[in-house]
Design a protein around this motif. Sequence first.
Motif, PDB file in Angstrom:
ATOM      1  N   TRP A 162      78.289  51.847  93.105  1.00 31.69           N
ATOM      2  CA  TRP A 162      77.983  53.108  93.812  1.00 31.69           C
ATOM      3  C   TRP A 162      78.838  54.234  93.247  1.00 31.69           C
ATOM      4  O   TRP A 162      78.371  55.337  93.011  1.00 31.69           O
ATOM      5  N   LEU A 163      80.095  53.934  92.959  1.00 29.43           N
ATOM      6  CA  LEU A 163      80.997  54.972  92.463  1.00 29.43           C
ATOM      7  C   LEU A 163      80.868  55.197  90.954  1.00 29.43           C
ATOM      8  O   LEU A 163      80.957  56.328  90.497  1.00 29.43           O
ATOM      9  N   ASP A 166      77.291  55.708  87.280  1.00 29.70           N
ATOM     10  CA  ASP A 166      76.914  56.909  86.532  1.00 29.70           C
ATOM     11  C   ASP A 166      77.738  57.095  85.258  1.00 29.70           C
ATOM     12  O   ASP A 166      77.415  57.932  84.442  1.00 29.70           O
ATOM     13  N   GLY A 188      71.083  53.417  97.621  1.00 26.86           N
ATOM     14  CA  GLY A 188      70.355  53.030  96.422  1.00 26.86           C
ATOM     15  C   GLY A 188      70.863  53.703  95.154  1.00 26.86           C
ATOM     16  O   GLY A 188      70.404  53.385  94.061  1.00 26.86           O
ATOM     17  N   GLU A 189      71.815  54.623  95.296  1.00 31.90           N
ATOM     18  CA  GLU A 189      72.278  55.406  94.148  1.00 31.90           C
ATOM     19  C   GLU A 189      72.785  54.525  93.009  1.00 31.90           C
ATOM     20  O   GLU A 189      72.653  54.877  91.838  1.00 31.90           O
ATOM     21  N   GLU A 192      69.778  53.853  91.125  1.00 28.34           N
ATOM     22  CA  GLU A 192      69.116  55.063  90.614  1.00 28.34           C
ATOM     23  C   GLU A 192      69.845  55.629  89.404  1.00 28.34           C
ATOM     24  O   GLU A 192      69.244  56.277  88.558  1.00 28.34           O
ATOM     25  N   THR A 193      71.166  55.404  89.331  1.00 25.78           N
ATOM     26  CA  THR A 193      71.940  55.986  88.234  1.00 25.78           C
ATOM     27  C   THR A 193      72.047  55.026  87.047  1.00 25.78           C
ATOM     28  O   THR A 193      72.805  55.263  86.132  1.00 25.78           O
TER      29      THR A 193
ATOM     30  N   ARG B 189      83.922  65.130  87.413  1.00 24.36           N
ATOM     31  CA  ARG B 189      82.549  64.841  86.999  1.00 24.36           C
ATOM     32  C   ARG B 189      81.513  65.439  87.939  1.00 24.36           C
ATOM     33  O   ARG B 189      80.447  64.893  88.164  1.00 24.36           O
ATOM     34  N   LEU B 211      72.906  64.027  90.367  1.00 26.02           N
ATOM     35  CA  LEU B 211      71.796  63.444  91.120  1.00 26.02           C
ATOM     36  C   LEU B 211      71.342  64.328  92.287  1.00 26.02           C
ATOM     37  O   LEU B 211      70.267  64.132  92.836  1.00 26.02           O
ATOM     38  N   ARG B 215      67.889  64.262  95.191  1.00 25.42           N
ATOM     39  CA  ARG B 215      67.991  63.697  96.525  1.00 25.42           C
ATOM     40  C   ARG B 215      69.263  64.183  97.174  1.00 25.42           C
ATOM     41  O   ARG B 215      70.231  64.536  96.524  1.00 25.42           O
ATOM     42  N   THR B 217      72.490  63.352  98.775  1.00 22.67           N
ATOM     43  CA  THR B 217      73.302  62.154  98.639  1.00 22.67           C
ATOM     44  C   THR B 217      74.756  62.443  98.987  1.00 22.67           C
ATOM     45  O   THR B 217      75.242  63.548  98.767  1.00 22.67           O
ATOM     46  N   LYS B 219      76.919  60.491  97.572  1.00 25.74           N
ATOM     47  CA  LYS B 219      77.556  59.774  96.482  1.00 25.74           C
ATOM     48  C   LYS B 219      78.749  60.516  95.900  1.00 25.74           C
ATOM     49  O   LYS B 219      79.688  59.915  95.416  1.00 25.74           O
ATOM     50  N   LEU B 222      83.460  61.204  97.339  1.00 24.58           N
ATOM     51  CA  LEU B 222      84.803  60.832  96.876  1.00 24.58           C
ATOM     52  C   LEU B 222      85.306  61.860  95.858  1.00 24.58           C
ATOM     53  O   LEU B 222      86.457  62.303  95.909  1.00 24.58           O
TER      54      LEU B 222
END
Lengths: 449, 398
Positions: A162-163, A166, A188-189, A192-193, B189, B211, B215, B217, B219, B222
């Motif tokens: 998750w982290l 990418d 789901g990332e 997806e990445t 990043r 991303l 969407r 997110t 994510k 952090l």
Amino acid sequence: MPEVVFDRGTVLVRGGAPPPVPGLLWDPRVAAWRAPACLYPQVSGALRASGFEFEDRVPGPAAIPQAAGPPLRPYQEEALGAWEVAGRRGVIALPTGAGKTVVAIAAIVRGGRAAIVLVPTRVLLAQWVARLREALPFEPGVIGDGERRVEPVTVCTFDSAWLHMDSFGDRFGLVVVDEAHHFASGRGEALETCAAAWRLGLTGTPPGDDERSARLAELIGPVVFRMWVRDLSGSHLAPLRRVVRGVELDPAERAAYESAYGPFVAALRAFARTTPGGTFREFIRAACASEAGRALVAGRRAAGRVVSTAAAKLRLLRDLLREHRDERVIAFTADNAAAYAVSRELLVPALTCHVSRSERERLLELFRDGAVRALVSARILNEGIDVPEAGVGVVTGGSMGKREHAQRIGRLLRPLPGKTARLYELFARRTFEDREPARRMRGVLFPEE
Amino acid sequence: MRFLPEKLLDVAVRDGQIVARYLTDRDRAWIEALRDAVEAAVGLPRAEVEDRLAMALAVGGGLARRALSAFLLGGWYGYETAAAVDPRRLREVVFVEAGRAGPAAERRDVMARAAASLGIGGTDAERALFADLPAARRLVAEPSQPSTPDLIERYNLALAQGLLLRAQRVRVAVSSGFKAVLRYARLARLVSVVEPDRAGGGVIVRVEGPLSLFRVTTKYGLALASWLPALTRAPGWRLVADVVVRGRRARYAASHHDPIGSTHAEPRRFDSAVEEALFRGLARVAPRWHVLREADPVQVGGRVLCPDFTVEDPAAGVRVPVEVVGFWTPEYLADKVSVAASLPPDARWVLCIDEDLCDRAGPLPEGPVLRFRRRIDPVALAALLEEVTMARSDRSIR
């Protein structure tokens, strides 16, 4: 010349205007076209098909050195074949103990492309690394549990994926998702990445409802192969005998149980009367809004502790250990506190999240060797730890769902010649546990009709 | 504990707005009482520490007290195992002994044999068996403890970071120093977009991830939380974030008026050796040019450009923005030059490109571009500045 590059979990098309392609969006932030990395195979394919000329600067997966794949049983071969025919995208659903890991390793070896394996827990991380080390002629990479080493075949926890997916999602051609049902809802990332075109999900328990199945299909692929415990029981899985045993609470436990649980259940009944159609969750939420309500909920927890650590269960467990003294036994408790109560009293190792990886591995080794004949655990043995020697399970508590119960049973079903698995389910009579054993089993061994 | 976890976020949500309850000097009395209670619990097993603190906290109640106590314990205290023998070693001896003796053996005999083989007494063995479990480990204090005002600022920062950990996107404004803010965002990043602030006249920076285009997110939470101290260092900072807290989306606004500290050191006067050498050199060879560090952003059409610094000739009243381009490609550079060329003649600026940081070779665009390797030659820059400003005066003569 326009180019396609991997950019932090997405792909960018820059230096020229591409034709309209599904999934590719104009990103005004960087003045270029962008798509999530998971669409890279489709987007680059569609761009090529349209005659758009570009330089593909996504590095893509490295080839992995050839290796002899592990031998597969006929149904494993069939499962792998079904996945390959489906374009190497999809979920294989096999019961715990049927050897999903072997199928995935065969998929990695046959594919010949760099692969990343995603796992939900640190325990599974260690176990996959050990299995890959045996199967591959090179060292697998590890990401998670304090390590970060990317190799052509790498194992990574869901959290790390998750982290960090990418930053390395462009290096793999295949992503294997263990316990893939976790991705049916939320987060789901991580997938997806990742730019990998080939995707293999593994699960013992695929989601039942349409919405979650659709999400899984979108991220990994549809269920391409499915078998039930009954399809394999007795042939490739050990046959199972199940025994349910009720015990009585001691008088002091009974008194503590009634005083803690009584007010809770009375309030629950009152709620059911005044709020027709109200769910248990709504009741808990309403209760937590007031001091008195929180006391009721705390009472329910206290009652749970009384039941899970009932002295009669401990006595019966001791008797069962004596009865099965020549076999390997796993006791499953409701929580860590109950596991430690068993460990301290019966001097049986407890495996919990507080046990370090090296101690856990040492204890499992002692168990496999037979120096230690029993283990006790609340949850950590639920998902995917290999202890084929274990043939007797004793469930002393736990009101978790069917999935966890199926996974616990799965620990016992790894086949060995002549083995019959036995499962004892202990419950405290005249408590909320009365209905547990029946509830747990529905839909575990057979399809739910 | 760097950031407060969701269950310890002391916030209320009203009309879709998050109201964060920061600690202030007014809370000092109870904070110091809590710190005394924690200090008095040093040496006790964790389960007992938690019981005691639960009682101390029950008196005042409140999420802030629980959150601060967790933050203090997590940051400046720890737990250690105290036992006569390594519990893990003892357990292995005990379990193997129990396995050898079989399930019919008496517990006390097994324990006694195991203890004897390690040369310890039976009571010590019972105590040591699980002395390394979290609940049994004993509280110890770090040697250096923060002052209470310092603790309050750090707590408030951790609260704000705990919120950003759940953020989907963030918009910020600062009165100066936002180059550093953007640089830290890039290091984390993140993608930042500079937009004109139609209301305030300055600029707004939108910070999100790649991303985020597709969407909504969390994510990048952090990364956003880790980046926040770079923002709170900047003078006059403001922030608005969309945050998912307790299952609901709400708006979180914060600014330099809030009592939020920063763990970052003061931003350095110079960002890189390249720029520092240039400033010294320019002062030596062309003393009429003064360097202004905090350059103003420049709006061109819908886009906003951020020069690294501006050189000024105060006598002539001339200013030239200078950008030191990091990693670049010919297309990127062509785009930059075309934007610079569309500026009005009195606002032309200069680009400095490092030849070693070229993504790949290609034809360079025409324009005020200074190429350098490792170090910018101040003489060459001074000459380019003359050229750019002379072109202006020529134009004004015509």
